[in-house]
Every structure is written in structure tokens, then in C-alpha cells.
Design a protein around this motif. Structure first.
Motif, PDB file in Angstrom:
ATOM      1  N   VAL A  38      31.564 -54.344  41.032  1.00 15.29           N
ATOM      2  CA  VAL A  38      32.856 -54.879  41.440  1.00 15.29           C
ATOM      3  C   VAL A  38      33.855 -53.735  41.425  1.00 15.29           C
ATOM      4  O   VAL A  38      34.010 -53.058  40.408  1.00 15.29           O
ATOM      5  N   ARG A  39      34.470 -53.516  42.565  1.00 14.16           N
ATOM      6  CA  ARG A  39      35.461 -52.444  42.692  1.00 14.16           C
ATOM      7  C   ARG A  39      36.796 -53.059  43.095  1.00 14.16           C
ATOM      8  O   ARG A  39      36.847 -54.103  43.749  1.00 14.16           O
ATOM      9  N   ASP A  40      37.881 -52.395  42.731  1.00 17.01           N
ATOM     10  CA  ASP A  40      39.223 -52.908  42.961  1.00 17.01           C
ATOM     11  C   ASP A  40      40.008 -51.937  43.843  1.00 17.01           C
ATOM     12  O   ASP A  40      39.927 -50.715  43.652  1.00 17.01           O
ATOM     13  N   PHE A  41      40.765 -52.486  44.786  1.00 19.05           N
ATOM     14  CA  PHE A  41      41.501 -51.671  45.744  1.00 19.05           C
ATOM     15  C   PHE A  41      42.937 -52.140  45.887  1.00 19.05           C
ATOM     16  O   PHE A  41      43.227 -53.323  45.795  1.00 19.05           O
ATOM     17  N   GLN A  42      43.808 -51.178  46.149  1.00 18.95           N
ATOM     18  CA  GLN A  42      45.211 -51.453  46.392  1.00 18.95           C
ATOM     19  C   GLN A  42      45.576 -50.923  47.768  1.00 18.95           C
ATOM     20  O   GLN A  42      45.145 -49.839  48.166  1.00 18.95           O
ATOM     21  N   VAL A  43      46.385 -51.698  48.487  1.00 18.40           N
ATOM     22  CA  VAL A  43      46.889 -51.290  49.792  1.00 18.40           C
ATOM     23  C   VAL A  43      48.405 -51.359  49.730  1.00 18.40           C
ATOM     24  O   VAL A  43      48.969 -52.338  49.237  1.00 18.40           O
ATOM     25  N   GLY A  44      49.074 -50.336  50.202  1.00 15.91           N
ATOM     26  CA  GLY A  44      50.528 -50.319  50.191  1.00 15.91           C
ATOM     27  C   GLY A  44      51.057 -49.858  48.847  1.00 15.91           C
ATOM     28  O   GLY A  44      50.309 -49.411  47.979  1.00 15.91           O
ATOM     29  N   SER A  45      52.365 -49.974  48.697  1.00 14.24           N
ATOM     30  CA  SER A  45      52.994 -49.573  47.441  1.00 14.24           C
ATOM     31  C   SER A  45      54.118 -50.545  47.114  1.00 14.24           C
ATOM     32  O   SER A  45      54.573 -51.312  47.967  1.00 14.24           O
ATOM     33  N   TYR A  46      54.568 -50.463  45.901  1.00  8.93           N
ATOM     34  CA  TYR A  46      55.612 -51.350  45.424  1.00  8.93           C
ATOM     35  C   TYR A  46      56.834 -51.237  46.315  1.00  8.93           C
ATOM     36  O   TYR A  46      57.200 -50.123  46.706  1.00  8.93           O
ATOM     37  N   PRO A  47      57.452 -52.291  46.711  1.00  8.28           N
ATOM     38  CA  PRO A  47      57.251 -53.688  46.312  1.00  8.28           C
ATOM     39  C   PRO A  47      56.319 -54.464  47.237  1.00  8.28           C
ATOM     40  O   PRO A  47      56.202 -55.669  47.129  1.00  8.28           O
ATOM     41  N   ALA A  49      52.875 -54.017  47.687  1.00  2.88           N
ATOM     42  CA  ALA A  49      51.476 -53.671  47.402  1.00  2.88           C
ATOM     43  C   ALA A  49      50.624 -54.927  47.412  1.00  2.88           C
ATOM     44  O   ALA A  49      51.058 -55.997  47.010  1.00  2.88           O
ATOM     45  N   ASN A  50      49.414 -54.782  47.899  1.00  2.50           N
ATOM     46  CA  ASN A  50      48.422 -55.853  47.865  1.00  2.50           C
ATOM     47  C   ASN A  50      47.163 -55.307  47.209  1.00  2.50           C
ATOM     48  O   ASN A  50      46.865 -54.125  47.322  1.00  2.50           O
ATOM     49  N   MET A  51      46.435 -56.188  46.571  1.00  2.00           N
ATOM     50  CA  MET A  51      45.218 -55.776  45.883  1.00  2.00           C
ATOM     51  C   MET A  51      44.087 -56.721  46.245  1.00  2.00           C
ATOM     52  O   MET A  51      44.315 -57.890  46.541  1.00  2.00           O
ATOM     53  N   TYR A  52      42.881 -56.176  46.242  1.00  2.00           N
ATOM     54  CA  TYR A  52      41.713 -57.029  46.431  1.00  2.00           C
ATOM     55  C   TYR A  52      40.535 -56.434  45.682  1.00  2.00           C
ATOM     56  O   TYR A  52      40.530 -55.268  45.298  1.00  2.00           O
ATOM     57  N   HIS A  53      39.544 -57.273  45.465  1.00  4.67           N
ATOM     58  CA  HIS A  53      38.313 -56.874  44.784  1.00  4.67           C
ATOM     59  C   HIS A  53      37.185 -56.883  45.808  1.00  4.67           C
ATOM     60  O   HIS A  53      37.235 -57.614  46.797  1.00  4.67           O
ATOM     61  N   TYR A  54      36.170 -56.098  45.539  1.00  3.03           N
ATOM     62  CA  TYR A  54      34.957 -56.128  46.365  1.00  3.03           C
ATOM     63  C   TYR A  54      33.752 -56.147  45.438  1.00  3.03           C
ATOM     64  O   TYR A  54      33.549 -55.226  44.651  1.00  3.03           O
ATOM     65  N   ALA A  55      32.979 -57.215  45.519  1.00  4.68           N
ATOM     66  CA  ALA A  55      31.746 -57.348  44.735  1.00  4.68           C
ATOM     67  C   ALA A  55      30.580 -57.057  45.671  1.00  4.68           C
ATOM     68  O   ALA A  55      30.221 -57.888  46.500  1.00  4.68           O
ATOM     69  N   GLY A  56      30.016 -55.868  45.546  1.00  2.00           N
ATOM     70  CA  GLY A  56      28.981 -55.444  46.474  1.00  2.00           C
ATOM     71  C   GLY A  56      27.635 -55.230  45.819  1.00  2.00           C
ATOM     72  O   GLY A  56      27.540 -54.912  44.637  1.00  2.00           O
ATOM     73  N   THR A  57      26.612 -55.425  46.613  1.00  2.00           N
ATOM     74  CA  THR A  57      25.232 -55.160  46.209  1.00  2.00           C
ATOM     75  C   THR A  57      24.453 -54.823  47.468  1.00  2.00           C
ATOM     76  O   THR A  57      25.041 -54.584  48.521  1.00  2.00           O
ATOM     77  N   CYS A  58      23.147 -54.837  47.393  1.00  4.04           N
ATOM     78  CA  CYS A  58      22.344 -54.593  48.580  1.00  4.04           C
ATOM     79  C   CYS A  58      22.666 -55.652  49.624  1.00  4.04           C
ATOM     80  O   CYS A  58      22.735 -56.840  49.324  1.00  4.04           O
ATOM     81  N   ASN A  59      22.873 -55.211  50.850  1.00  6.22           N
ATOM     82  CA  ASN A  59      23.207 -56.110  51.948  1.00  6.22           C
ATOM     83  C   ASN A  59      21.963 -56.656  52.645  1.00  6.22           C
ATOM     84  O   ASN A  59      22.074 -57.416  53.589  1.00  6.22           O
ATOM     85  N   HIS A  60      20.792 -56.245  52.217  1.00  6.57           N
ATOM     86  CA  HIS A  60      19.529 -56.708  52.798  1.00  6.57           C
ATOM     87  C   HIS A  60      19.600 -56.654  54.323  1.00  6.57           C
ATOM     88  O   HIS A  60      19.367 -57.642  55.023  1.00  6.57           O
ATOM     89  N   CYS A  61      19.943 -55.470  54.795  1.00  6.81           N
ATOM     90  CA  CYS A  61      20.213 -55.206  56.209  1.00  6.81           C
ATOM     91  C   CYS A  61      19.031 -55.539  57.116  1.00  6.81           C
ATOM     92  O   CYS A  61      17.869 -55.487  56.700  1.00  6.81           O
ATOM     93  N   GLU A  62      19.357 -55.832  58.359  1.00  2.00           N
ATOM     94  CA  GLU A  62      18.314 -56.047  59.359  1.00  2.00           C
ATOM     95  C   GLU A  62      17.689 -54.726  59.794  1.00  2.00           C
ATOM     96  O   GLU A  62      16.523 -54.691  60.173  1.00  2.00           O
ATOM     97  N   MET A  63      18.478 -53.652  59.741  1.00  3.49           N
ATOM     98  CA  MET A  63      18.005 -52.311  60.080  1.00  3.49           C
ATOM     99  C   MET A  63      18.304 -51.376  58.907  1.00  3.49           C
ATOM    100  O   MET A  63      19.134 -50.472  59.022  1.00  3.49           O
ATOM    101  N   PRO A  64      17.667 -51.591  57.761  1.00  2.57           N
ATOM    102  CA  PRO A  64      18.020 -50.834  56.555  1.00  2.57           C
ATOM    103  C   PRO A  64      17.664 -49.353  56.636  1.00  2.57           C
ATOM    104  O   PRO A  64      16.527 -48.985  56.923  1.00  2.57           O
ATOM    105  N   ALA A 178      37.209 -62.307  54.076  1.00  5.21           N
ATOM    106  CA  ALA A 178      38.036 -61.185  53.641  1.00  5.21           C
ATOM    107  C   ALA A 178      39.515 -61.528  53.528  1.00  5.21           C
ATOM    108  O   ALA A 178      40.054 -62.297  54.321  1.00  5.21           O
ATOM    109  N   LYS A 179      40.153 -60.915  52.545  1.00  6.59           N
ATOM    110  CA  LYS A 179      41.607 -60.951  52.450  1.00  6.59           C
ATOM    111  C   LYS A 179      42.171 -60.060  53.556  1.00  6.59           C
ATOM    112  O   LYS A 179      41.527 -59.082  53.956  1.00  6.59           O
ATOM    113  N   ALA A 180      43.382 -60.368  53.997  1.00  8.71           N
ATOM    114  CA  ALA A 180      44.006 -59.581  55.065  1.00  8.71           C
ATOM    115  C   ALA A 180      44.110 -58.110  54.676  1.00  8.71           C
ATOM    116  O   ALA A 180      43.896 -57.221  55.509  1.00  8.71           O
TER     117      ALA A 180
END
Length: 192
Positions: A38-47, A49-64, A178-180
Motif C-alpha cells: 500500500v502506497r500513499d500519494f499526494q497531488v497538489g499543495s495546500y490548500p 492538496a488531494n491524497m490517495y492510496h494505492y494497494a497494488g500486487t501482481c496484476n496477473h497480466c494477459e501479456m506478463p 480510481a479517485k480523480a
């Protein structure tokens, strides 16, 4: 059996890392080895700023890329459910799959001289259970199932967000509600 994959609801995710801990515990991973992160990201700055999390793992791709580049065929696509699996008995620890994966998913385990990664909890699923990360999420932000059914159930979900490589490279079987903020801007990873 249809091709399986993950759905991730970014708006429901609080960044609690319960999925990450459940995965680490289920796989008895050493310190520093994460199959789900789980990684955390911020976009923009005060006042504004927006934040979101990304919980990633293997995407089990069709063309890995990991499968395409593995010289020993230790990484392979499972014939039954289309998930990307690995065979430790074939792995020579060369780490070509580690460098080939654009998502940085395969993990080299030095003490064993092998590479491992998320196998979508194949053993649990064979016993009728959900992957550990899905079962553990208190916000029910994760789902696992046939990717076509997940896409139909979540028509607004996308495969591409700013922090990830272009999905056309490997055709990942993970969709994201996804969040905007995850779709635009220049995110900065933050450490909470």
C-alpha cells in the motif's frame, strides 16, 4: 475457467495496510518482502492538496513481462484460471523477471535464491476461500474473480492511473475505481 483478476476501489480504501499485512502473514514473508503493498500519494499543495492510496500486487497480466522474459519458464500462466504463477523448482534466481515487470512485482528472496510473488492465494482459492488480502480488507475495497465479470460489475473502473505504467504494455487484469486525483496531476509519494 475464465481469466481471473482483481478490482480495487480506491475511494473505499483508507490506506490501513490490512491487506498488506494479511498477505505478508499468509506468505510468511521475510522482512522487506511484500507481495501486496500500500502506497500513499499526494497531488497538489495546500490548500488544494488531494491524497490517495494505492494497494497494488501482481496484476496477473494477459501479456506478463515476467513470463515472457523468464529464461527457465519458472514464471507461467496457469491454464485453469489465467493467473500468473511461479515454480520455485525451475527458478535459478537470475531475477530477469524482477527487472522485466513494469510494476516491480516479483520479489527476489536472497535467502532462498528464488523469486516469488503474489499467486492470488491459489491454495486458499482451491479450498473455496478468497485471497488473503480480499478477505482481510475491512472496507471491502478489494474483490477477486473473473475479470470480465468484475469489468461488467464496475463499468467505471479503469486500468490506467498516473502512477502506473501504460496498461497496453502487459494488459493487466486489475481494474481500479480510481479517485480523480489518481487520474491527473503529478503525484508525490508520501510516507505515512
Amino acid at each position: 475457467m475464465p481469466k481471473m483478476g482483481f478490482y480495487y476501489n480506491q475511494s473505499a480504501c483508507t490506506g490501513c495496510k490490512t491487506c498488506q499485512v494479511a498477505c505478508k502473514d499468509k506468505n510468511d514473508n521475510e522482512i522487506g518482502i511484500l507481495f501486496r503493498h500500500v502506497r500513499d500519494f499526494q497531488v497538489g499543495s495546500y490548500p488544494k492538496a488531494n491524497m490517495y492510496h494505492y494497494a497494488g500486487t501482481c496484476n496477473h497480466c494477459e501479456m506478463p513481462a515476467c513470463v515472457a522474459n523468464c529464461p527457465t519458464e519458472a514464471m507461467y500462466i496457469d491454464d485453469e484460471d489465467g493467473t500468473v504463477q511461479y515454480d520455485n523448482s525451475k527458478c535459478d534466481g537470475c531475477q530477469v523477471c524482477v527487472t522485466a515487470c513494469p510494476y516491480a512485482v516479483p520479489q527476489y528472496i536472497e535467502s532462498l535464491n528464488v523469486v516469488r510473488k503474489c499467486d492470488a492465494c491459489k491454495a486458499l482459492r482451491e479450498n473455496g476461500e478468497q485471497p488473503a488480502c480480499v478477505a482481510a480488507c475491512p472496507m471491502r475495497a478489494l474483490e477477486f474473480g473473473p475479470i470480465d465479470e468484475l469489468i461488467a460489475a464496475h463499468p467505471d473502473a479503469v486500468k490506467d492511473i498516473v502512477i502506473l505504467p501504460d496498461s497496453e504494455t502487459t494488459s493487466p487484469c486489475t481494474i481500479i475505481d480510481a479517485k480523480a486525483a489518481a487520474l491527473e496531476g503529478e503525484p508525490e509519494e508520501v510516507y505515512l
